[in-house]
Design a protein around this motif. Sequence first.
Motif, PDB file in Angstrom:
ATOM      1  N   TYR A 143     -12.302   0.903  10.499  1.00 36.06           N
ATOM      2  CA  TYR A 143     -12.531  -0.527  10.700  1.00 36.06           C
ATOM      3  C   TYR A 143     -11.178  -1.201  10.884  1.00 36.06           C
ATOM      4  N   TYR A 179       0.798  -1.226   0.000  1.00 29.44           N
ATOM      5  CA  TYR A 179       0.000   0.000   0.000  1.00 29.44           C
ATOM      6  C   TYR A 179       0.832   1.278   0.000  1.00 29.44           C
ATOM      7  N   GLU A 205       0.676  -1.674  10.003  1.00 30.15           N
ATOM      8  CA  GLU A 205       0.999  -2.920   9.301  1.00 30.15           C
ATOM      9  C   GLU A 205       1.350  -2.739   7.831  1.00 30.15           C
ATOM     10  N   HIS A 206       1.149  -1.572   7.260  1.00 28.42           N
ATOM     11  CA  HIS A 206       1.389  -1.425   5.818  1.00 28.42           C
ATOM     12  C   HIS A 206       2.785  -0.926   5.473  1.00 28.42           C
ATOM     13  N   PRO A 236     -12.073  -3.028   1.757  1.00 30.86           N
ATOM     14  CA  PRO A 236     -11.219  -2.123   0.973  1.00 30.86           C
ATOM     15  C   PRO A 236     -11.684  -1.963  -0.481  1.00 30.86           C
ATOM     16  N   HIS A 267      -7.925   0.755  10.445  1.00 30.50           N
ATOM     17  CA  HIS A 267      -7.804   1.438   9.163  1.00 30.50           C
ATOM     18  C   HIS A 267      -8.746   2.627   9.256  1.00 30.50           C
ATOM     19  N   HIS A 300      -8.435  -4.340  12.622  1.00 31.38           N
ATOM     20  CA  HIS A 300      -8.002  -5.412  13.503  1.00 31.38           C
ATOM     21  C   HIS A 300      -7.997  -4.923  14.957  1.00 31.38           C
ATOM     22  N   LYS A 338      -6.614   7.273   3.507  1.00 29.91           N
ATOM     23  CA  LYS A 338      -6.355   6.081   4.318  1.00 29.91           C
ATOM     24  C   LYS A 338      -5.332   6.367   5.413  1.00 29.91           C
ATOM     25  N   ARG A 398     -16.120  -8.885   5.435  1.00 25.14           N
ATOM     26  CA  ARG A 398     -14.982  -8.180   6.046  1.00 25.14           C
ATOM     27  C   ARG A 398     -13.863  -7.910   5.043  1.00 25.14           C
TER      28      ARG A 398
HETATM   29  C1  MLT Z   1      -7.415  -4.612   5.555  1.00 23.56           C
HETATM   30  O1  MLT Z   1      -7.231  -5.014   6.698  1.00 23.56           O
HETATM   31  O2  MLT Z   1      -8.484  -4.776   4.959  1.00 23.56           O
HETATM   32  C2  MLT Z   1      -6.303  -3.894   4.853  1.00 23.56           C
HETATM   33  O3  MLT Z   1      -5.120  -3.970   5.576  1.00 23.56           O
HETATM   34  C3  MLT Z   1      -6.664  -2.443   4.716  1.00 23.56           C
HETATM   35  C4  MLT Z   1      -6.967  -2.058   3.348  1.00 23.56           C
HETATM   36  O4  MLT Z   1      -6.940  -2.899   2.449  1.00 23.56           O
HETATM   37  O5  MLT Z   1      -7.196  -0.851   3.147  1.00 23.56           O
END
Ligand code: MLT
Length: 473
Positions: free
Chosen positions: A382, A78, A430-431, A338, A391, A384, A349, A334
């Motif tokens: 949304y 990303y 995490e990205h 994205p 995010h 984790h 983002k 879920r």
């Molecule tokens: C997710 O958890 O869906 C991705 O890390 C975030 C995303 O794709 O924007």
Amino acid sequence: MNAPASETLQRLAHILGPHRLLTAANDLQPFLTDHRALYRGHALAVAQPETAAEVAQLLAVCNQARIGVVPQGGNTGYCGGATPDESGAQLVVSLARMKRIRAIDALNYSLVAEAGCVLADVQRAAEDADRYFPLSLGSEGSCQIGGNLSTNAGGVHVLRYGMMRELVLGLEVALPDGRLLSSLTRLRKDNTGYDIKALFLGAEGSLGIITAASLKLFPRIRATATTFAAVRDPRAAIELLARLRAASADRVSSFELIPRLAVELTVRHIQGVRDPLQASHSWYVLCELSSSRAHDALETMLSECLEQALTDGLLADAVLARNERERAALWTLRESIPEAQRRDGASLKHDISVPVAAIAEFIERAGNWVREHVPDGRLVAYGHAGDGNLHFNINQAPDADRSAFLARGDTVKRAIHDLVRDFDGSISAEHGIGRLKVAELERYAPAVELDLMRAVKHAFDPNGIMNPGKVLR
Ligand code: MLT
Ligand code: FAD
Ligand code: ZN
């Protein structure tokens, strides 16, 4: 092309043979743009090595010629880390042909995979050996182990199994000077000095090219219990998580927070997605318990906990997946957030984390700021929540002007990231950093940490050929 560049190309072609060094404009195209289409680069060539020795030789040549090298895995990152710059002078090294599972040791609960293995293939290989590899992301059908290691990927099982960094036993890495660091150990304990491999995890190709990894496996999952529950608010969600962890002997493997708008977007844009509950609610969690014991009473545990939470006012409603099809439907909802967001319009983002216990307060304060300052945006926070990662995305409102909305990006980012700092959080949970967040890292990382990172970079890559302009400038 100048004479030294064409001479270098000849030397690279000599290593790979004429067919695995791409130079024709059409052949280069698929490698020049990142997944989010934030960057469009040019490249001198794309190399497609098949062995670690070839990767090491490529690097030796590039180091001598001072050619920048951009490793590329599945190109699902990303932050633009796998995209070459605009100069046309860099070499993209695609790991896609290095996709062998070299060994599986079921008794040792480990396997060795080459960097170009697609994550889903590694999961399947583990399953075939009656084992489990827990890293799981929406992009798992195309991202590669090398990319997962280099971004220290997270995903939906971190609260139970940790991030990619915690799933690694050993690495094989081609260094910029052409040497191969061969440390594919299967050891769980090894206290022999500095943990060198750790430096490559999350380095985003800025120190060397990972060619293979020895990874941890776990007992195969034989039972799951999955719920989609409407929670009173994010505070109630975190209280529910704490209760579930205690009641289930820590068998919670996923705990994802989902706002109403994310449900609406997936129902609207993704074929086959349905709202799992009758009435609409402001906040939901998708929670899964899992066990390697087929007859663990996971559903009973989960239902009892949900009932108590309902009585205590933490929950408004909940549904339990009755079979694999229903479970898959909840996960599709879920994982397609994205994509639904992308189809709905522009989004700003922010991949942030705060301590799990502070999530509710963060959403409240950052959400208030967004409502006040971004009238043409709609919050889709949304992610984790079980590991503190949100995010914190803002989508353009239906009638908003796309460019005016995007033009606020920097102001919004500053406000959100400043608040993250106030919460002792992270501006990239995490990205990674890639090219996108280099300035953010400089702004928010402690000066001592940045100094040490630069010293490490210089020690590994004194000529600065590895992924120039990514992570550090
Ligand atoms: C997710 O958890 O869906 C991705 O890390 C975030 C995303 O794709 O924007
Ligand atoms: P690439 O994008 O190809 O590369 C990423 C970085 O690693 C670049 O800097 C590149 O130079 C470097 N690199 C790649 N291979 C090597 C190598 N062998 N050696 C050295 N450096 C290398 N990420 C998460 O963490 N959690 C999620 O939940 C998540 N969900 C996602 C969902 C979707 C739909 C999408 C599209 C992406 C998602 N991501 C997520 C982001 C992305 O999938 C991860 O960052 C993934 O780990 C990147 O892997 P890749 O192989 O695509 O790497
Ligand atoms: Zn994520």
